[in-house]
Motif scaffolding. Structure first.
Motif, PDB file in Angstrom:
ATOM      1  N   GLY A 100     -81.603  -9.245  35.810  1.00 54.67           N
ATOM      2  CA  GLY A 100     -81.391  -8.154  36.757  1.00 54.67           C
ATOM      3  C   GLY A 100     -79.944  -8.035  37.193  1.00 54.67           C
ATOM      4  O   GLY A 100     -79.422  -6.929  37.348  1.00 54.67           O
ATOM      5  N   HIS A 101     -79.279  -9.163  37.357  1.00 54.68           N
ATOM      6  CA  HIS A 101     -77.881  -9.154  37.787  1.00 54.68           C
ATOM      7  C   HIS A 101     -76.949  -8.592  36.716  1.00 54.68           C
ATOM      8  O   HIS A 101     -75.861  -8.111  37.039  1.00 54.68           O
ATOM      9  CB  HIS A 101     -77.433 -10.553  38.181  1.00 54.68           C
ATOM     10  N   ILE A 138     -86.356  -8.313  27.911  1.00 60.98           N
ATOM     11  CA  ILE A 138     -85.019  -8.082  27.367  1.00 60.98           C
ATOM     12  C   ILE A 138     -84.969  -6.722  26.686  1.00 60.98           C
ATOM     13  O   ILE A 138     -84.022  -5.947  26.877  1.00 60.98           O
ATOM     14  CB  ILE A 138     -84.640  -9.205  26.376  1.00 60.98           C
ATOM     15  N   ARG A 139     -85.984  -6.421  25.911  1.00 67.35           N
ATOM     16  CA  ARG A 139     -86.050  -5.128  25.219  1.00 67.35           C
ATOM     17  C   ARG A 139     -86.038  -3.980  26.224  1.00 67.35           C
ATOM     18  O   ARG A 139     -85.322  -2.994  26.044  1.00 67.35           O
ATOM     19  CB  ARG A 139     -87.309  -5.069  24.346  1.00 67.35           C
ATOM     20  N   HIS A 140     -86.802  -4.106  27.298  1.00 65.77           N
ATOM     21  CA  HIS A 140     -86.843  -3.068  28.339  1.00 65.77           C
ATOM     22  C   HIS A 140     -85.443  -2.881  28.959  1.00 65.77           C
ATOM     23  O   HIS A 140     -84.989  -1.752  29.141  1.00 65.77           O
ATOM     24  CB  HIS A 140     -87.860  -3.433  29.423  1.00 65.77           C
ATOM     25  N   PHE A 141     -84.778  -3.972  29.268  1.00 63.56           N
ATOM     26  CA  PHE A 141     -83.442  -3.913  29.870  1.00 63.56           C
ATOM     27  C   PHE A 141     -82.441  -3.258  28.922  1.00 63.56           C
ATOM     28  O   PHE A 141     -81.659  -2.398  29.320  1.00 63.56           O
ATOM     29  CB  PHE A 141     -82.964  -5.323  30.250  1.00 63.56           C
ATOM     30  N   THR A 142     -82.450  -3.660  27.662  1.00 67.45           N
ATOM     31  CA  THR A 142     -81.444  -3.170  26.718  1.00 67.45           C
ATOM     32  C   THR A 142     -81.750  -1.769  26.197  1.00 67.45           C
ATOM     33  O   THR A 142     -80.827  -0.995  25.963  1.00 67.45           O
ATOM     34  CB  THR A 142     -81.267  -4.145  25.545  1.00 67.45           C
ATOM     35  N   ASP A 143     -83.014  -1.414  26.019  1.00 66.92           N
ATOM     36  CA  ASP A 143     -83.357  -0.073  25.535  1.00 66.92           C
ATOM     37  C   ASP A 143     -82.864   1.005  26.489  1.00 66.92           C
ATOM     38  O   ASP A 143     -82.398   2.059  26.067  1.00 66.92           O
ATOM     39  CB  ASP A 143     -84.862   0.076  25.328  1.00 66.92           C
ATOM     40  N   SER A 144     -82.954   0.740  27.788  1.00 70.58           N
ATOM     41  CA  SER A 144     -82.525   1.737  28.766  1.00 70.58           C
ATOM     42  C   SER A 144     -80.999   1.866  28.804  1.00 70.58           C
ATOM     43  O   SER A 144     -80.476   2.782  29.420  1.00 70.58           O
ATOM     44  CB  SER A 144     -83.067   1.384  30.156  1.00 70.58           C
ATOM     45  N   ARG A 145     -80.294   0.968  28.139  1.00 73.87           N
ATOM     46  CA  ARG A 145     -78.828   0.990  28.119  1.00 73.87           C
ATOM     47  C   ARG A 145     -78.272   1.156  26.701  1.00 73.87           C
ATOM     48  O   ARG A 145     -77.066   1.052  26.506  1.00 73.87           O
ATOM     49  CB  ARG A 145     -78.286  -0.303  28.728  1.00 73.87           C
ATOM     50  N   ASP A 146     -79.136   1.381  25.730  1.00 75.08           N
ATOM     51  CA  ASP A 146     -78.727   1.517  24.333  1.00 75.08           C
ATOM     52  C   ASP A 146     -77.827   0.355  23.914  1.00 75.08           C
ATOM     53  O   ASP A 146     -76.744   0.531  23.394  1.00 75.08           O
ATOM     54  CB  ASP A 146     -78.026   2.861  24.107  1.00 75.08           C
ATOM     55  N   THR A 147     -78.303  -0.868  24.191  1.00 69.79           N
ATOM     56  CA  THR A 147     -77.545  -2.087  23.939  1.00 69.79           C
ATOM     57  C   THR A 147     -78.346  -3.014  23.038  1.00 69.79           C
ATOM     58  O   THR A 147     -79.546  -3.149  23.205  1.00 69.79           O
ATOM     59  CB  THR A 147     -77.251  -2.799  25.286  1.00 69.79           C
ATOM     60  N   GLU A 148     -77.650  -3.641  22.108  1.00 68.79           N
ATOM     61  CA  GLU A 148     -78.273  -4.638  21.241  1.00 68.79           C
ATOM     62  C   GLU A 148     -78.423  -5.954  21.994  1.00 68.79           C
ATOM     63  O   GLU A 148     -77.672  -6.226  22.931  1.00 68.79           O
ATOM     64  CB  GLU A 148     -77.343  -4.892  20.047  1.00 68.79           C
ATOM     65  N   TRP A 149     -79.366  -6.791  21.557  1.00 71.19           N
ATOM     66  CA  TRP A 149     -79.566  -8.085  22.208  1.00 71.19           C
ATOM     67  C   TRP A 149     -79.898  -9.154  21.184  1.00 71.19           C
ATOM     68  O   TRP A 149     -80.387  -8.853  20.090  1.00 71.19           O
ATOM     69  CB  TRP A 149     -80.662  -8.006  23.270  1.00 71.19           C
ATOM     70  N   PHE A 150     -79.607 -10.400  21.594  1.00 69.97           N
ATOM     71  CA  PHE A 150     -79.874 -11.561  20.749  1.00 69.97           C
ATOM     72  C   PHE A 150     -80.460 -12.670  21.599  1.00 69.97           C
ATOM     73  O   PHE A 150     -80.016 -12.885  22.728  1.00 69.97           O
ATOM     74  CB  PHE A 150     -78.586 -12.061  20.082  1.00 69.97           C
ATOM     75  N   LEU A 151     -81.435 -13.366  21.062  1.00 71.39           N
ATOM     76  CA  LEU A 151     -81.975 -14.573  21.684  1.00 71.39           C
ATOM     77  C   LEU A 151     -81.078 -15.716  21.234  1.00 71.39           C
ATOM     78  O   LEU A 151     -80.974 -15.989  20.030  1.00 71.39           O
ATOM     79  CB  LEU A 151     -83.417 -14.811  21.234  1.00 71.39           C
TER      80      LEU A 151
END
Length: 179
Positions: A100-101, A138-151
């Motif tokens: 969230g931060h 993580i997917r929810h957070f990044t999808d709303s920002r059009d950002t890729e993510w990695f575990l």
């Protein structure tokens, strides 16, 4: 003939204890003098990315990584964000509040540096029994920002180089779109 080199200032940001420095330590080469930690509130290191042929044949991207340390990060993030062309936003999958931060960090960086490329590193993925953040979060957070993510995991090395490589490629594409 030496290959072309390009430099890019990149922030590594996130709450205290999410593993920012550990991720950088796992992947960076040629660390710059540690005195920057004391005098500026940031650790500055270098990560060399070799860009794939489809982006730029024979070009290297030297990512100058600014790992901003707490408690300076939120108070000084505006100053450190100036001139940044990318950000690795790091959360700790064992602490729900850290994802969230990231929204606050991203908002501040966008205000200062514009909508630069951001990759989210969901760190400490190896601590399965302590996990509070799931892939769906993580997917929810990044999808709303059009950002890729990695575990990622600084302990096992999981996806660290992949996250930095993806960020480097996005930076090059971002720069191309600007010019």
């Amino acid at each position: 003939m030496e290959a072309d080199r390009s430099k890019a200032k990149v922030l590594v940001a996130g709450d205290r204890g999410v593993g920012k420095r550990s991720l950088v330590r796992r992947t960076a080469i040629d660390p710059i003098d540690d005195r920057y930690v004391d005098t500026m509130g940031a650790k500055v290191s270098k990560k060399e990315i070799i860009l794939p042929v489809r982006l730029r044949d024979g070009t290297y991207l030297d990512m100058i990584l600014w790992t901003v340390q707490e408690p300076a990060l939120r108070g000084r993030v505006r100053a450190f964000a100036h001139g940044s062309v990318g950000m690795l936003a790091v959360c700790d999958t064992t602490r729900r509040e850290t994802i969230g931060h990231l929204g606050d960090f991203i908002r501040i960086v966008y205000e200062v540096a514009g909508e630069i490329p951001i990759i989210v590193a969901a760190n400490k993925w190896d601590l399965e029994d302590q996990r509070q953040i799931l892939e769906a979060d993580i997917r929810h957070f990044t999808d709303s920002r059009d950002t890729e993510w990695f575990l990622t995991s600084a302990v096992t090395g999981q996806n660290i180089d992949s996250a930095f490589q993806a960020l480097g490629e996005r930076i090059v594409e971002f720069r191309r779109a600007m010019f």
